[in-house]
Design a protein around this motif. Structure first.
Motif, PDB file in Angstrom:
ATOM      1  N   ILE A  52     -50.852  -9.042  17.044  1.00 17.01           N
ATOM      2  CA  ILE A  52     -51.748  -8.462  17.412  1.00 17.01           C
ATOM      3  C   ILE A  52     -51.485  -7.609  18.471  1.00 17.01           C
ATOM      4  CG2 ILE A  52     -53.942  -8.525  18.231  1.00 17.01           C
ATOM      5  CD1 ILE A  52     -54.001 -10.412  17.070  1.00 17.01           C
ATOM      6  N   TYR A  53     -51.497  -5.622  19.157  1.00 11.98           N
ATOM      7  CA  TYR A  53     -50.705  -5.359  19.635  1.00 11.98           C
ATOM      8  C   TYR A  53     -52.559  -4.423  20.015  1.00 11.98           C
ATOM      9  CZ  TYR A  53     -46.311  -5.568  18.217  1.00 11.98           C
ATOM     10  OH  TYR A  53     -45.551  -6.275  17.502  1.00 11.98           O
ATOM     11  N   PHE A  54     -52.001  -4.124  21.430  1.00  7.03           N
ATOM     12  CA  PHE A  54     -53.136  -2.726  21.847  1.00  7.03           C
ATOM     13  C   PHE A  54     -52.274  -2.508  22.468  1.00  7.03           C
ATOM     14  CE2 PHE A  54     -55.326  -6.871  22.074  1.00  7.03           C
ATOM     15  CZ  PHE A  54     -57.051  -6.185  21.378  1.00  7.03           C
ATOM     16  N   ALA A  59     -49.439   6.877  22.854  1.00  9.57           N
ATOM     17  CA  ALA A  59     -50.566   7.039  21.740  1.00  9.57           C
ATOM     18  C   ALA A  59     -49.583   5.905  20.971  1.00  9.57           C
ATOM     19  CB  ALA A  59     -50.858   8.244  21.499  1.00  9.57           C
ATOM     20  N   ALA A  60     -50.052   5.592  19.317  1.00  7.98           N
ATOM     21  CA  ALA A  60     -49.604   5.478  18.672  1.00  7.98           C
ATOM     22  C   ALA A  60     -50.027   5.424  17.240  1.00  7.98           C
ATOM     23  CB  ALA A  60     -49.231   4.014  18.687  1.00  7.98           C
ATOM     24  N   ASP A  70     -45.455  12.233   4.046  1.00 11.29           N
ATOM     25  CA  ASP A  70     -45.714  11.453   5.600  1.00 11.29           C
ATOM     26  C   ASP A  70     -47.120  11.001   5.983  1.00 11.29           C
ATOM     27  OD1 ASP A  70     -46.276  10.233   8.746  1.00 11.29           O
ATOM     28  OD2 ASP A  70     -44.465  10.783   9.063  1.00 11.29           O
ATOM     29  N   VAL A  71     -47.863  10.260   6.155  1.00 10.08           N
ATOM     30  CA  VAL A  71     -49.328   9.797   6.032  1.00 10.08           C
ATOM     31  C   VAL A  71     -50.019   9.319   7.283  1.00 10.08           C
ATOM     32  CG1 VAL A  71     -51.987  10.214   5.013  1.00 10.08           C
ATOM     33  CG2 VAL A  71     -49.828  10.906   3.564  1.00 10.08           C
ATOM     34  N   THR A  72     -51.021   9.678   8.262  1.00 10.88           N
ATOM     35  CA  THR A  72     -50.714   9.489   9.565  1.00 10.88           C
ATOM     36  C   THR A  72     -52.566   9.069   9.084  1.00 10.88           C
ATOM     37  OG1 THR A  72     -50.183  10.573  11.132  1.00 10.88           O
ATOM     38  CG2 THR A  72     -51.642   9.201  11.746  1.00 10.88           C
ATOM     39  N   GLU A  73     -52.208   7.300   8.782  1.00 11.72           N
ATOM     40  CA  GLU A  73     -53.644   6.137   9.154  1.00 11.72           C
ATOM     41  C   GLU A  73     -54.651   6.684   9.929  1.00 11.72           C
ATOM     42  OE1 GLU A  73     -54.337   3.136   5.991  1.00 11.72           O
ATOM     43  OE2 GLU A  73     -53.902   2.344   7.883  1.00 11.72           O
ATOM     44  N   TYR A  74     -54.084   6.649  11.069  1.00 15.92           N
ATOM     45  CA  TYR A  74     -54.745   5.573  11.869  1.00 15.92           C
ATOM     46  C   TYR A  74     -54.349   5.872  13.288  1.00 15.92           C
ATOM     47  CZ  TYR A  74     -56.955   1.956  15.174  1.00 15.92           C
ATOM     48  OH  TYR A  74     -57.518   1.428  16.226  1.00 15.92           O
ATOM     49  N   PHE A  75     -54.839   6.707  14.573  1.00 19.76           N
ATOM     50  CA  PHE A  75     -54.495   7.052  15.720  1.00 19.76           C
ATOM     51  C   PHE A  75     -54.622   5.875  16.894  1.00 19.76           C
ATOM     52  CE2 PHE A  75     -54.234  11.715  14.543  1.00 19.76           C
ATOM     53  CZ  PHE A  75     -52.679  11.780  14.467  1.00 19.76           C
ATOM     54  N   ALA A  76     -53.832   5.042  18.007  1.00 16.64           N
ATOM     55  CA  ALA A  76     -54.287   4.111  18.885  1.00 16.64           C
ATOM     56  C   ALA A  76     -53.674   5.013  19.890  1.00 16.64           C
ATOM     57  CB  ALA A  76     -53.094   3.565  18.775  1.00 16.64           C
ATOM     58  N   ILE A  82     -54.339  -2.155  17.478  1.00 12.22           N
ATOM     59  CA  ILE A  82     -53.360  -1.252  16.715  1.00 12.22           C
ATOM     60  C   ILE A  82     -52.663  -3.060  15.732  1.00 12.22           C
ATOM     61  CG2 ILE A  82     -51.284  -1.270  17.744  1.00 12.22           C
ATOM     62  CD1 ILE A  82     -51.202   1.596  16.417  1.00 12.22           C
ATOM     63  N   ILE A  83     -52.699  -2.973  14.504  1.00 11.17           N
ATOM     64  CA  ILE A  83     -52.697  -4.035  13.539  1.00 11.17           C
ATOM     65  C   ILE A  83     -52.811  -3.249  12.457  1.00 11.17           C
ATOM     66  CG2 ILE A  83     -52.632  -6.203  15.101  1.00 11.17           C
ATOM     67  CD1 ILE A  83     -55.138  -6.040  12.766  1.00 11.17           C
ATOM     68  N   ARG A  84     -51.863  -3.962  11.711  1.00 15.67           N
ATOM     69  CA  ARG A  84     -51.469  -3.604  10.568  1.00 15.67           C
ATOM     70  C   ARG A  84     -52.967  -5.328   8.980  1.00 15.67           C
ATOM     71  NH1 ARG A  84     -45.191  -2.767   9.275  1.00 15.67           N
ATOM     72  NH2 ARG A  84     -45.653  -4.793  10.091  1.00 15.67           N
TER      73      ARG A  84
END
Length: 193
Positions: A52-54, A59-60, A70-76, A82-84
């Motif tokens: 698990i990442y924070f 930014a990620a 390339d498709v961006t699904e989520y910004f953190a 940020i997890i899958r």
């Protein structure tokens, strides 16, 4: 990274849900820092998510490929989880990757030992349930924004979350996140300048 950074992170978590001093110490002991250079992957496509990442600083994004695009699904951004999740909770390799948009420092918590703490520290279990609930609600809100809001409204919402960071994110990432072309995004951005 200094212990004070970890302490700030633990305090941030305890604002989500109160945890005992013993629980704070248990989480503190699991936390470590991972530094990833700009445009490098924290986790690659095909890897199984076990951590698990924070975002501590930087930014990620989570991205995948669809029809070679390339498709961006989520910004953190700072303090964001940020997890899958589809990989973390099933133990299967992910079709998505986590990439640092800038030089980024992540706080890393290994999932297995964290989950083992849940039986001993119910306040930690409650805390991470709330963290995952927040993330789930964010995902639902994102899906609903694609259904119900214009690209301009979606951009406005993104820029309100982290204005200084968003202004420096490559246009192609933002455009794919919003589901529009870079040309359309350029027009929208011109209205916000």
């Amino acid at each position: 990274m200094k212990d004070t950074s970890k302490e700030h992170f633990i305090e941030y978590l305890s604002q989500i849900s109160q945890i005992s001093p013993e629980s704070k110490e248990a989480i503190f002991n699991l936390c470590s820092f991972v530094s990833i250079n700009k445009n490098k992957n924290l986790q690659s496509i095909g890897q199984t998510c076990k951590t698990i990442y924070f975002v501590q600083d930087g930014a990620a994004r989570i991205y995948y490929y669809k029809d070679d695009k390339d498709v961006t699904e989520y910004f953190a951004f700072e303090n964001d989880l940020i997890i899958r999740a589809e990989s973390l909770f099933t133990g299967k390799p992910s079709h998505k990757a986590i990439q640092a948009i800038y030089d980024t420092i992540f706080i890393s918590i290994p999932a297995k030992p964290l989950f083992e703490l849940f039986d001993q520290h119910h306040d930690i279990e409650r805390l991470f349930r709330k963290v995952v609930e927040r993330s789930y609600v964010d995902t639902i809100n994102r899906l609903e924004s694609l259904q119900f809001y214009s690209a301009e409204e979606r951009y406005k919402s993104l820029i309100e979350k982290s204005p200084t960071v968003v202004r420096d994110i490559p246009l192609k990432y933002i455009a794919s996140y919003l589901g529009i072309t870079q040309v359309s995004l350029s027009r929208i951005r011109a209205n916000f300048s």
